[in-house]
Design an enzyme around this catalytic site. Structure first.
Site, PDB file in Angstrom:
ATOM      1  N   HIS A   1      47.786  37.398  38.650  1.00  0.00           N
ATOM      2  CA  HIS A   1      47.543  38.834  38.809  1.00  0.00           C
ATOM      3  C   HIS A   1      46.224  39.058  39.559  1.00  0.00           C
ATOM      4  O   HIS A   1      46.133  39.870  40.457  1.00  0.00           O
ATOM      5  CB  HIS A   1      47.502  39.484  37.416  1.00  0.00           C
ATOM      6  CG  HIS A   1      46.627  38.762  36.423  1.00  0.00           C
ATOM      7  ND1 HIS A   1      46.687  37.403  36.240  1.00  0.00           N
ATOM      8  CD2 HIS A   1      45.636  39.197  35.598  1.00  0.00           C
ATOM      9  CE1 HIS A   1      45.795  37.049  35.334  1.00  0.00           C
ATOM     10  NE2 HIS A   1      45.147  38.108  34.929  1.00  0.00           N
TER      11      HIS A   1
ATOM     12  N   LYS B   1      46.838  28.437  40.136  1.00  0.00           N
ATOM     13  CA  LYS B   1      46.766  29.680  39.357  1.00  0.00           C
ATOM     14  C   LYS B   1      46.415  30.848  40.284  1.00  0.00           C
ATOM     15  O   LYS B   1      47.068  31.885  40.247  1.00  0.00           O
ATOM     16  CB  LYS B   1      45.731  29.584  38.216  1.00  0.00           C
ATOM     17  CG  LYS B   1      45.570  30.928  37.497  1.00  0.00           C
ATOM     18  CD  LYS B   1      44.660  30.934  36.286  1.00  0.00           C
ATOM     19  CE  LYS B   1      44.545  32.369  35.763  1.00  0.00           C
ATOM     20  NZ  LYS B   1      43.625  32.534  34.640  1.00  0.00           N
TER      21      LYS B   1
ATOM     22  N   ASN C   1      32.593  37.993  31.738  1.00  0.00           N
ATOM     23  CA  ASN C   1      33.580  36.957  31.430  1.00  0.00           C
ATOM     24  C   ASN C   1      33.481  35.844  32.486  1.00  0.00           C
ATOM     25  O   ASN C   1      33.775  36.064  33.666  1.00  0.00           O
ATOM     26  CB  ASN C   1      34.966  37.613  31.430  1.00  0.00           C
ATOM     27  CG  ASN C   1      36.068  36.631  31.098  1.00  0.00           C
ATOM     28  OD1 ASN C   1      36.071  35.499  31.571  1.00  0.00           O
ATOM     29  ND2 ASN C   1      37.006  37.074  30.295  1.00  0.00           N
TER      30      ASN C   1
ATOM     31  N   PHE D   1      41.447  30.443  31.112  1.00  0.00           N
ATOM     32  CA  PHE D   1      40.763  31.048  29.961  1.00  0.00           C
ATOM     33  C   PHE D   1      41.741  31.992  29.263  1.00  0.00           C
ATOM     34  O   PHE D   1      42.897  32.100  29.650  1.00  0.00           O
ATOM     35  CB  PHE D   1      39.491  31.788  30.420  1.00  0.00           C
ATOM     36  CG  PHE D   1      39.772  33.008  31.256  1.00  0.00           C
ATOM     37  CD1 PHE D   1      40.023  32.889  32.613  1.00  0.00           C
ATOM     38  CD2 PHE D   1      39.806  34.278  30.695  1.00  0.00           C
ATOM     39  CE1 PHE D   1      40.294  34.008  33.391  1.00  0.00           C
ATOM     40  CE2 PHE D   1      40.076  35.413  31.458  1.00  0.00           C
ATOM     41  CZ  PHE D   1      40.324  35.262  32.812  1.00  0.00           C
ATOM     42  N   GLY D   2      41.247  32.651  28.229  1.00  0.00           N
ATOM     43  CA  GLY D   2      42.041  33.679  27.551  1.00  0.00           C
ATOM     44  C   GLY D   2      43.390  33.168  27.057  1.00  0.00           C
ATOM     45  O   GLY D   2      43.481  32.150  26.375  1.00  0.00           O
TER      46      GLY D   2
ATOM     47  N   GLY E   1      35.177  33.095  32.962  1.00  0.00           N
ATOM     48  CA  GLY E   1      36.457  32.662  33.533  1.00  0.00           C
ATOM     49  C   GLY E   1      36.851  33.564  34.693  1.00  0.00           C
ATOM     50  O   GLY E   1      37.217  33.098  35.784  1.00  0.00           O
ATOM     51  N   LYS E   2      36.741  34.872  34.447  1.00  0.00           N
ATOM     52  CA  LYS E   2      37.045  35.848  35.496  1.00  0.00           C
ATOM     53  C   LYS E   2      36.139  35.649  36.707  1.00  0.00           C
ATOM     54  O   LYS E   2      36.595  35.632  37.846  1.00  0.00           O
ATOM     55  CB  LYS E   2      36.703  37.247  34.962  1.00  0.00           C
ATOM     56  CG  LYS E   2      37.807  38.073  34.503  1.00  0.00           C
ATOM     57  CD  LYS E   2      37.216  39.473  34.294  1.00  0.00           C
ATOM     58  CE  LYS E   2      38.041  40.245  33.331  1.00  0.00           C
ATOM     59  NZ  LYS E   2      37.570  41.619  33.161  1.00  0.00           N
TER      60      LYS E   2
ATOM     61  N   ASP F   1      39.601  45.123  35.335  1.00  0.00           N
ATOM     62  CA  ASP F   1      40.039  45.176  33.949  1.00  0.00           C
ATOM     63  C   ASP F   1      41.435  44.589  33.924  1.00  0.00           C
ATOM     64  O   ASP F   1      42.277  44.921  34.754  1.00  0.00           O
ATOM     65  CB  ASP F   1      40.039  46.611  33.426  1.00  0.00           C
ATOM     66  CG  ASP F   1      40.019  46.624  31.907  1.00  0.00           C
ATOM     67  OD1 ASP F   1      38.984  46.229  31.324  1.00  0.00           O
ATOM     68  OD2 ASP F   1      41.043  46.986  31.292  1.00  0.00           O
ATOM     69  N   SER F   2      41.640  43.678  32.985  1.00  0.00           N
ATOM     70  CA  SER F   2      42.912  42.959  32.998  1.00  0.00           C
ATOM     71  C   SER F   2      43.391  42.716  31.582  1.00  0.00           C
ATOM     72  O   SER F   2      42.667  42.959  30.610  1.00  0.00           O
ATOM     73  CB  SER F   2      42.723  41.618  33.719  1.00  0.00           C
ATOM     74  OG  SER F   2      41.585  40.951  33.227  1.00  0.00           O
TER      75      SER F   2
HETATM   76  P1  ITT Z   1      34.438  42.067  31.319  1.00  0.00           P
HETATM   77  O1  ITT Z   1      34.866  43.426  30.783  1.00  0.00           O
HETATM   78  O2  ITT Z   1      32.981  41.819  31.153  1.00  0.00           O
HETATM   79  O3  ITT Z   1      34.919  41.825  32.719  1.00  0.00           O
HETATM   80  P2  ITT Z   1      36.378  41.048  29.375  1.00  0.00           P
HETATM   81  O4  ITT Z   1      36.875  39.681  29.044  1.00  0.00           O
HETATM   82  O5  ITT Z   1      36.008  41.940  28.226  1.00  0.00           O
HETATM   83  O6  ITT Z   1      35.147  40.914  30.411  1.00  0.00           O
HETATM   84  P3  ITT Z   1      38.643  42.748  29.973  1.00  0.00           P
HETATM   85  O7  ITT Z   1      38.231  43.877  29.094  1.00  0.00           O
HETATM   86  O8  ITT Z   1      39.224  43.072  31.328  1.00  0.00           O
HETATM   87  O9  ITT Z   1      37.427  41.768  30.283  1.00  0.00           O
HETATM   88  O10 ITT Z   1      39.672  41.851  29.158  1.00  0.00           O
HETATM   89  C1  ITT Z   1      40.414  40.884  29.796  1.00  0.00           C
HETATM   90  C2  ITT Z   1      41.082  39.998  28.754  1.00  0.00           C
HETATM   91  O11 ITT Z   1      42.449  39.795  29.116  1.00  0.00           O
HETATM   92  C3  ITT Z   1      40.435  38.619  28.751  1.00  0.00           C
HETATM   93  O12 ITT Z   1      39.364  38.561  27.824  1.00  0.00           O
HETATM   94  C4  ITT Z   1      41.621  37.727  28.371  1.00  0.00           C
HETATM   95  O13 ITT Z   1      41.797  37.727  26.980  1.00  0.00           O
HETATM   96  C5  ITT Z   1      42.808  38.443  29.015  1.00  0.00           C
HETATM   97  N1  ITT Z   1      43.029  37.934  30.387  1.00  0.00           N
HETATM   98  C6  ITT Z   1      42.792  38.575  31.556  1.00  0.00           C
HETATM   99  N2  ITT Z   1      43.069  37.804  32.608  1.00  0.00           N
HETATM  100  C7  ITT Z   1      43.472  36.619  32.107  1.00  0.00           C
HETATM  101  C8  ITT Z   1      43.869  35.400  32.687  1.00  0.00           C
HETATM  102  O14 ITT Z   1      43.869  35.221  34.010  1.00  0.00           O
HETATM  103  N3  ITT Z   1      44.223  34.410  31.878  1.00  0.00           N
HETATM  104  C9  ITT Z   1      44.222  34.562  30.558  1.00  0.00           C
HETATM  105  N4  ITT Z   1      43.829  35.670  29.910  1.00  0.00           N
HETATM  106  C10 ITT Z   1      43.458  36.698  30.682  1.00  0.00           C
END
Ligand code: ITT
Length: 201
Positions: A185, A180, A11, A157-158, A13-14, A68-69
């Site tokens: 978190h 941010k 991801n 993102f997200g 953004g992460k 994981d978030s």
């Molecule tokens: P990786 O497993 O490869 O790290 P992923 O996007 O699949 O990527 P997660 O399973 O942890 O990761 O899902 C996290 C989701 O939660 C992410 O795709 C967003 O939809 C949401 N999310 C997490 N942190 C966020 C943030 O800071 N702002 C907005 N949405 C967020």
């Protein structure tokens, strides 16, 4: 001593946010050259973060950080929760078609399900795990707020465009990146992790 850490995430953004929090610290952060298909079948954020960190550590044989978030909405029984990234595709609440992006499909589904809900409280949560094979470190962070009625802003993102952090009249996507990081978190969990790194140095 410069320490190398692999960031086990696909991801962008992460990854950007994690890199920002590490600025000024003695770490070289690397992104994986190859995406591993990891089944995130844990029952909690922490379990899933550990599953990812462990899988990348075993494949690349170097200290790995994974997180994981997700967004937790208590009035929806905790959904999207650990399913946040693929919420749009869950049977639960009805599958949402992806038109422009998965993030937008997730947002559309959440707004649809919350249309008549009074209680719009929500929080972002993350578990961060560093795995070195024989040992690991972990930290968690939370950011409280509300789900807005429509998306605002283009940062982050997200779910950021529909999340209004407590004490702000803007969406998370309208905040400056550093703003941010200071309340998110992810920022909170990573700063706790840094404290552990410093103590254990
Ligand atoms: P990786 O497993 O490869 O790290 P992923 O996007 O699949 O990527 P997660 O399973 O942890 O990761 O899902 C996290 C989701 O939660 C992410 O795709 C967003 O939809 C949401 N999310 C997490 N942190 C966020 C943030 O800071 N702002 C907005 N949405 C967020």
């Amino acid at each position: 001593m410069l320490r190398r850490l692999l960031l086990a995430t696909t991801n962008r953004g992460k990854a950007e946010e994690i890199k920002r929090v590490f600025i000024g610290f003695d770490f070289e952060l690397l992104l994986p050259e190859k995406k591993l298909e990891v089944e995130e079948d844990g029952k909690s954020f922490l379990e899933n973060a550990y599953i990812k960190a462990r899988a990348y550590y075993e494949f690349f044989q170097m200290p790995t950080l994974a997180e994981d978030s997700g967004l937790v909405v208590p009035s929806l029984g905790g959904y999207p929760g650990i399913y946040s990234s693929r919420f749009y595709s869950l049977e639960w609440g009805g599958v949402e078609r992806v038109e422009t992006s998965k993030d937008l499909a997730n947002i559309k589904k959440l707004l649809r399900l919350m249309e008549n809900l009074q209680d719009r409280r929500a929080y972002f949560f993350t578990s961060v795990v560093v795995c070195t094979g024989g040992a690991g470190l972990w930290a968690e962070g939370r950011c409280d707020g509300h789900i807005m009625h429509e998306p605002r802003g283009h940062g982050g993102f997200g779910y950021d465009p529909i999340f209004q952090p407590e004490g702000y009249s803007k969406s998370m996507a309208e905040l400056e990146p550093e703003e941010k990081d200071s309340i998110s978190h992810r920022g909170r969990a990573l700063r706790k992790l840094m404290e552990l790194f410093m103590v254990l140095k």
